[in-house]
Design a protein around this motif. Structure first.
Motif, mmCIF file in Angstrom:
data_model
loop_
_atom_site.group_PDB
_atom_site.id
_atom_site.type_symbol
_atom_site.label_atom_id
_atom_site.label_comp_id
_atom_site.label_asym_id
_atom_site.label_seq_id
_atom_site.Cartn_x
_atom_site.Cartn_y
_atom_site.Cartn_z
ATOM 1 N N GLU A 1 0.834 -1.207 0.000
ATOM 2 C CA GLU A 1 0.000 0.000 0.000
ATOM 3 C C GLU A 1 0.868 1.257 0.000
ATOM 4 N N THR A 2 1.871 1.274 0.865
ATOM 5 C CA THR A 2 2.767 2.430 0.941
ATOM 6 C C THR A 2 3.488 2.655 -0.384
ATOM 7 N N TRP A 3 3.940 1.569 -0.987
ATOM 8 C CA TRP A 3 4.668 1.637 -2.257
ATOM 9 C C TRP A 3 3.812 2.266 -3.353
ATOM 10 N N LEU A 4 2.569 1.833 -3.460
ATOM 11 C CA LEU A 4 1.695 2.369 -4.500
ATOM 12 C C LEU A 4 1.296 3.811 -4.200
ATOM 13 N N ARG A 5 1.057 4.107 -2.942
ATOM 14 C CA ARG A 5 0.676 5.479 -2.593
ATOM 15 C C ARG A 5 1.816 6.459 -2.896
ATOM 16 N N GLU A 6 3.039 6.000 -2.777
ATOM 17 C CA GLU A 6 4.185 6.864 -3.084
ATOM 18 C C GLU A 6 4.216 7.268 -4.561
ATOM 19 N N HIS A 7 3.508 6.522 -5.394
ATOM 20 C CA HIS A 7 3.523 6.785 -6.834
ATOM 21 C C HIS A 7 2.188 7.345 -7.343
ATOM 22 N N ARG A 8 1.376 7.842 -6.446
ATOM 23 C CA ARG A 8 0.097 8.396 -6.876
ATOM 24 C C ARG A 8 0.316 9.603 -7.772
ATOM 25 N N ASN A 9 -0.643 9.843 -8.648
ATOM 26 C CA ASN A 9 -0.568 10.969 -9.579
ATOM 27 C C ASN A 9 -1.910 11.692 -9.543
ATOM 28 N N LYS A 10 -1.964 12.751 -8.791
ATOM 29 C CA LYS A 10 -3.229 13.462 -8.595
ATOM 30 C C LYS A 10 -3.772 14.048 -9.885
ATOM 31 N N ALA A 11 -2.899 14.325 -10.841
ATOM 32 C CA ALA A 11 -3.357 14.900 -12.113
ATOM 33 C C ALA A 11 -4.168 13.887 -12.923
ATOM 34 N N ASN A 12 -3.808 12.605 -12.805
ATOM 35 C CA ASN A 12 -4.515 11.563 -13.556
ATOM 36 C C ASN A 12 -5.835 11.149 -12.918
ATOM 37 N N ALA A 13 -5.926 11.308 -11.611
ATOM 38 C CA ALA A 13 -7.057 10.737 -10.877
ATOM 39 C C ALA A 13 -8.432 11.196 -11.364
ATOM 40 N N PRO A 14 -8.668 12.497 -11.607
ATOM 41 C CA PRO A 14 -10.032 12.910 -11.981
ATOM 42 C C PRO A 14 -10.562 12.230 -13.241
ATOM 43 N N SER A 15 -9.748 12.103 -14.270
ATOM 44 C CA SER A 15 -10.228 11.473 -15.504
ATOM 45 C C SER A 15 -10.468 9.982 -15.303
ATOM 46 N N MET A 16 -9.642 9.336 -14.488
ATOM 47 C CA MET A 16 -9.830 7.914 -14.203
ATOM 48 C C MET A 16 -11.102 7.693 -13.400
ATOM 49 N N GLU A 17 -11.368 8.580 -12.468
ATOM 50 C CA GLU A 17 -12.598 8.486 -11.670
ATOM 51 C C GLU A 17 -13.827 8.740 -12.537
ATOM 52 N N ALA A 18 -13.725 9.702 -13.421
ATOM 53 C CA ALA A 18 -14.853 10.012 -14.303
ATOM 54 C C ALA A 18 -15.177 8.830 -15.210
ATOM 55 N N TYR A 19 -14.155 8.141 -15.698
ATOM 56 C CA TYR A 19 -14.350 6.980 -16.579
ATOM 57 C C TYR A 19 -15.132 5.886 -15.868
ATOM 58 N N MET A 20 -14.980 5.798 -14.551
ATOM 59 C CA MET A 20 -15.709 4.810 -13.759
ATOM 60 C C MET A 20 -16.938 5.427 -13.083
ATOM 61 N N LYS A 21 -17.460 6.476 -13.697
ATOM 62 C CA LYS A 21 -18.698 7.120 -13.236
ATOM 63 C C LYS A 21 -18.581 7.642 -11.812
ATOM 64 N N ASN A 22 -17.352 7.981 -11.412
ATOM 65 C CA ASN A 22 -17.102 8.547 -10.084
ATOM 66 C C ASN A 22 -17.604 7.666 -8.943
ATOM 67 N N GLN A 23 -17.546 6.372 -9.165
ATOM 68 C CA GLN A 23 -17.954 5.430 -8.115
ATOM 69 C C GLN A 23 -16.829 5.123 -7.137
ATOM 70 N N PHE A 24 -15.573 5.299 -7.579
ATOM 71 C CA PHE A 24 -14.428 4.931 -6.759
ATOM 72 C C PHE A 24 -13.363 6.021 -6.849
ATOM 73 N N PRO A 25 -12.672 6.295 -5.748
ATOM 74 C CA PRO A 25 -11.512 7.186 -5.831
ATOM 75 C C PRO A 25 -10.329 6.450 -6.474
ATOM 76 N N PHE A 26 -9.421 7.184 -7.068
ATOM 77 C CA PHE A 26 -8.245 6.613 -7.724
ATOM 78 C C PHE A 26 -6.981 7.298 -7.221
ATOM 79 N N LEU A 27 -5.891 6.559 -7.220
ATOM 80 C CA LEU A 27 -4.578 7.138 -6.947
ATOM 81 C C LEU A 27 -4.065 7.907 -8.158
ATOM 82 N N GLY A 28 -4.543 7.532 -9.340
ATOM 83 C CA GLY A 28 -4.076 8.159 -10.568
ATOM 84 C C GLY A 28 -2.922 7.420 -11.213
ATOM 85 N N ILE A 29 -2.752 6.141 -10.848
ATOM 86 C CA ILE A 29 -1.689 5.340 -11.451
ATOM 87 C C ILE A 29 -2.295 4.548 -12.604
#
Length: 227
Positions: free
Chosen positions: A10-38
């Motif tokens: 969990e720590t390893w993946l969180r260290e690589h989160r990309n906040k810029a990517n997250a909104p479009s990834m969340e929108a693609y999934m109808k905003n049902q789930f939060p994303f790290l943006g990876i």
């Protein structure tokens, strides 16, 4: 309390989160789930790098890690949980079907259910075909759309090994469903099998009352070849 392995991953993946990517990834999934943006290629590479250093969890430890990852909020952890389960599938015991069923009915959406149905449950039921009659019947009879979709899709990769009477029976039982994801699954399953036996699919579609969506999806490959 999560296992040390899960905490480190969990720590390893969180260290690589990309906040810029997250909104479009969340929108693609109808905003049902939060994303790290990876995005998927990077996430897979990161997971491989992690397991190379820390090893791959096996057996019950692997199932525990998968369940713990699954409970984390960001969707990338669910995808990583499925990678863990994929690594366990060749040695999983017969009763592992109940673990896989749990993953179908929790945090359900097409992005996870389709991988579970195809890559995990489909594989498991090839190893333990005696489970097919009772589980498929139970899933179809349930009121759970994602279990019903799983019953239709689990043979996607079976090709010549497809139990065709079972496939057609599953589709007939669900043919009057108004659910988009069921109608789409029917078309998808038939389209995949049409690559093996187009005549059987054409005959089935011609003789079965299906939604226009299911018919259109079912005949895509056949019509493409006719052009």
């Amino acid at each position: 309390m999560a296992s040390p392995y899960t905490d480190k991953l969990e720590t390893w993946l969180r260290e690589h989160r990309n906040k810029a990517n997250a909104p479009s990834m969340e929108a693609y999934m109808k905003n049902q789930f939060p994303f790290l943006g990876i995005r998927n290629p990077e996430r897979v590479a990161l997971t491989k790098q992690f397991t190379k250093e820390h090893g791959f969890p096996k057996g019950e430890e692997g199932v525990r890690v998968a369940k713990e990852l699954w409970e984390l909020p960001e969707r990338e952890f669910a995808y990583t949980a499925l990678l863990v389960l994929t690594g366990l599938r060749k040695t999983a015991e017969r009763e592992h079907i109940d673990v896989l069923e749990h993953f179908v009915v929790t945090k359900s959406w097409w992005d996870t259910v389709d991988m579970i149905a195809d890559h995990l449950i489909g594989f498991h039921l090839q190893r333990f075909p005696e489970l097919i009659p009772s589980y498929v019947d139970k899933w179809l009879a349930s009121d759970h759309m994602w279990l019903q979709r799983t019953a239709i899709l689990f043979q996607l990769k079976y090709k010549q090994r497809t139990d065709v009477p079972l496939l057609f029976s599953c589709i007939r039982r669900m043919a009057d469903s108004k659910e988009f994801f069921i109608r789409k699954a029917i078309g998808w399953a038939l389209r995949e099998y049409s690559k093996t036996d187009p005549a059987a699919v054409q005959s089935f579609v011609a003789s079965t009352e299906l939604s226009p969506l299911s018919v259109r999806e079912a005949l895509k490959v056949i019509h493409r070849k006719e052009k």
